[in-house]
Write a protein that holds these residues in place. Structure first.
Motif, PDB file in Angstrom:
ATOM      1  N   LEU A   1      37.935  32.554  31.694  1.00  0.00           N
ATOM      2  CA  LEU A   1      36.856  31.808  31.348  1.00  0.00           C
ATOM      3  C   LEU A   1      35.782  31.764  31.646  1.00  0.00           C
ATOM      4  O   LEU A   1      34.607  31.612  31.090  1.00  0.00           O
ATOM      5  N   GLU A   2      35.327  32.240  33.261  1.00  0.00           N
ATOM      6  CA  GLU A   2      33.816  32.659  33.547  1.00  0.00           C
ATOM      7  C   GLU A   2      33.304  33.761  32.766  1.00  0.00           C
ATOM      8  O   GLU A   2      32.188  33.527  32.246  1.00  0.00           O
ATOM      9  N   ARG A   3      34.071  34.709  32.614  1.00  0.00           N
ATOM     10  CA  ARG A   3      33.629  35.866  31.526  1.00  0.00           C
ATOM     11  C   ARG A   3      33.069  35.666  30.164  1.00  0.00           C
ATOM     12  O   ARG A   3      32.048  35.782  29.683  1.00  0.00           O
TER      13      ARG A   3
ATOM     14  N   ALA B   1      27.643  42.947  32.482  1.00  0.00           N
ATOM     15  CA  ALA B   1      26.451  42.336  32.300  1.00  0.00           C
ATOM     16  C   ALA B   1      25.334  42.810  33.279  1.00  0.00           C
ATOM     17  O   ALA B   1      25.437  42.942  34.513  1.00  0.00           O
ATOM     18  N   ASP B   2      24.202  43.700  32.677  1.00  0.00           N
ATOM     19  CA  ASP B   2      23.005  44.077  33.638  1.00  0.00           C
ATOM     20  C   ASP B   2      23.561  45.027  34.574  1.00  0.00           C
ATOM     21  O   ASP B   2      23.138  44.806  35.872  1.00  0.00           O
ATOM     22  N   GLY B   3      24.496  45.713  34.383  1.00  0.00           N
ATOM     23  CA  GLY B   3      25.005  46.753  35.279  1.00  0.00           C
ATOM     24  C   GLY B   3      26.261  46.266  36.307  1.00  0.00           C
ATOM     25  O   GLY B   3      26.594  47.063  37.045  1.00  0.00           O
ATOM     26  N   GLU B   4      26.437  44.934  36.097  1.00  0.00           N
ATOM     27  CA  GLU B   4      27.391  44.562  36.986  1.00  0.00           C
ATOM     28  C   GLU B   4      28.721  44.154  36.288  1.00  0.00           C
ATOM     29  O   GLU B   4      28.827  43.459  35.346  1.00  0.00           O
ATOM     30  N   PRO B   5      29.716  45.175  36.798  1.00  0.00           N
ATOM     31  CA  PRO B   5      31.383  44.708  36.281  1.00  0.00           C
ATOM     32  C   PRO B   5      31.726  43.435  36.620  1.00  0.00           C
ATOM     33  O   PRO B   5      31.701  42.768  37.748  1.00  0.00           O
ATOM     34  N   LEU B   6      32.167  42.848  35.663  1.00  0.00           N
ATOM     35  CA  LEU B   6      32.953  41.348  35.672  1.00  0.00           C
ATOM     36  C   LEU B   6      34.308  41.351  35.676  1.00  0.00           C
ATOM     37  O   LEU B   6      34.867  40.329  35.264  1.00  0.00           O
ATOM     38  N   LEU B   7      34.836  42.674  35.433  1.00  0.00           N
ATOM     39  CA  LEU B   7      36.608  42.775  35.460  1.00  0.00           C
ATOM     40  C   LEU B   7      37.241  41.664  36.504  1.00  0.00           C
ATOM     41  O   LEU B   7      38.194  41.341  35.914  1.00  0.00           O
ATOM     42  N   ASP B   8      36.784  41.499  37.545  1.00  0.00           N
ATOM     43  CA  ASP B   8      37.646  40.608  38.287  1.00  0.00           C
ATOM     44  C   ASP B   8      37.336  39.239  38.456  1.00  0.00           C
ATOM     45  O   ASP B   8      38.023  38.426  39.130  1.00  0.00           O
ATOM     46  N   LEU B   9      36.396  38.823  37.749  1.00  0.00           N
ATOM     47  CA  LEU B   9      35.953  37.337  37.241  1.00  0.00           C
ATOM     48  C   LEU B   9      37.166  36.726  36.358  1.00  0.00           C
ATOM     49  O   LEU B   9      37.889  37.324  35.651  1.00  0.00           O
ATOM     50  N   PRO B  10      37.438  35.370  36.785  1.00  0.00           N
ATOM     51  CA  PRO B  10      38.392  34.977  35.654  1.00  0.00           C
ATOM     52  C   PRO B  10      37.914  34.934  34.156  1.00  0.00           C
ATOM     53  O   PRO B  10      36.841  34.969  33.932  1.00  0.00           O
TER      54      PRO B  10
ATOM     55  N   ASP C   1      35.274  38.894  25.082  1.00  0.00           N
ATOM     56  CA  ASP C   1      35.150  39.029  26.226  1.00  0.00           C
ATOM     57  C   ASP C   1      33.856  39.837  26.844  1.00  0.00           C
ATOM     58  O   ASP C   1      33.332  40.724  25.960  1.00  0.00           O
ATOM     59  N   LEU C   2      33.472  39.581  27.990  1.00  0.00           N
ATOM     60  CA  LEU C   2      32.386  40.308  28.649  1.00  0.00           C
ATOM     61  C   LEU C   2      32.889  41.239  29.743  1.00  0.00           C
ATOM     62  O   LEU C   2      33.240  40.570  30.964  1.00  0.00           O
ATOM     63  N   LEU C   3      32.631  42.564  29.813  1.00  0.00           N
ATOM     64  CA  LEU C   3      33.178  43.325  30.931  1.00  0.00           C
ATOM     65  C   LEU C   3      32.000  43.927  31.828  1.00  0.00           C
ATOM     66  O   LEU C   3      32.306  43.795  32.885  1.00  0.00           O
TER      67      LEU C   3
ATOM     68  N   PRO D   1      42.031  38.419  35.483  1.00  0.00           N
ATOM     69  CA  PRO D   1      40.993  39.454  35.595  1.00  0.00           C
ATOM     70  C   PRO D   1      41.113  40.089  34.196  1.00  0.00           C
ATOM     71  O   PRO D   1      42.219  40.084  33.508  1.00  0.00           O
ATOM     72  N   TYR D   2      40.282  40.920  33.909  1.00  0.00           N
ATOM     73  CA  TYR D   2      40.556  42.097  32.858  1.00  0.00           C
ATOM     74  C   TYR D   2      41.123  43.188  33.349  1.00  0.00           C
ATOM     75  O   TYR D   2      40.636  43.807  34.087  1.00  0.00           O
ATOM     76  N   ARG D   3      42.323  43.551  32.847  1.00  0.00           N
ATOM     77  CA  ARG D   3      43.045  44.693  33.257  1.00  0.00           C
ATOM     78  C   ARG D   3      43.545  45.565  32.347  1.00  0.00           C
ATOM     79  O   ARG D   3      43.901  45.046  31.164  1.00  0.00           O
TER      80      ARG D   3
END
Length: 195
Positions: A144-146, A133-142, A129-131, A193-195
């Motif tokens: 599969l997109e992460r 990238a480049d300072g942008e939190p990705l936790l709320d993305l689905p 998983d990718l939480l 999302p990542y929780r």
């Protein structure tokens, strides 16, 4: 500021950050934990991965330097310096947070906690998983997109770091895990999302 082309055109200049500069470098994350179940979920909303037998570790890449942190908040670089160095090479951005599992592979090709404790067998960090990238939190993305973003960030030439592949057929993966005496199977909702 560095010229990308030697023609001097300002549009062809790049800004290069020094390794010491950080982007979003003060955020910390808590690993998302699995819940033990006895049945494999069914339906198109699920994806499945192999459950590896190793140390869960978040990899914080800040300015091209990797810090490995266990799910209990313990620093793992001293124990696995080669994994930290490999992640810094494998992740194609200097600033990211990756979730994965540090494993050692036994002679049969399975992850082995015993090998990990003994220090034998090749080390592999399975990234799943990718939480950030480049300072942008990705936790709320689905999920599969992460995972697609993670896959695109990993350099496959670095064999100590591997993308944890996903499977659509949980029952088949579970049977294969039983036959190969693997740790188990992880089921994840594709849109979670990542929780």
């Amino acid at each position: 500021l560095v010229p990308a082309h030697l023609d001097g055109d300002e549009k062809n200049w790049l800004i290069i950050r020094s390794r010491g500069e950080q982007s979003g470098g003060d955020r910390t994350y808590t690993p998302m934990l699995a819940t033990l179940e006895t049945d494999v979920p069914r339906g198109a909303d699920w994806t499945f991965e192999v459950k590896f037998d190793g140390f869960r570790a978040l990899a914080y890449l800040r300015g091209g330097v990797c810090e490995l942190v266990s799910r209990n908040g313990k620093q793992l670089n001293g124990r696995f310096p080669e994994v930290a160095r490999a992640l810094a090479k494998a992740v194609k951005t200097p600033n990211a947070v990756v979730d994965g599992e540090i494993t050692r592979i036994d002679p049969t090709g399975r992850s082995s906690f015993s090998e990990l404790q003994q220090g034998t067998g090749p080390l592999v960090y399975f990234a799943f998983d990718l939480l950030e990238a480049d300072g942008e939190p990705l936790l709320d993305l689905p999920l599969l997109e992460r995972r697609e973003r993670l896959r695109s960030l990993l350099d496959k030439r670095v064999t100590t770091v591997a993308f944890s592949e996903g499977f659509d057929d949980g029952d088949a993966l579970f049977r294969a895990a039983q036959e190969r005496h693997l740790e188990g199977v992880i089921a994840k909702r594709k849109d979670a999302p990542y929780r």
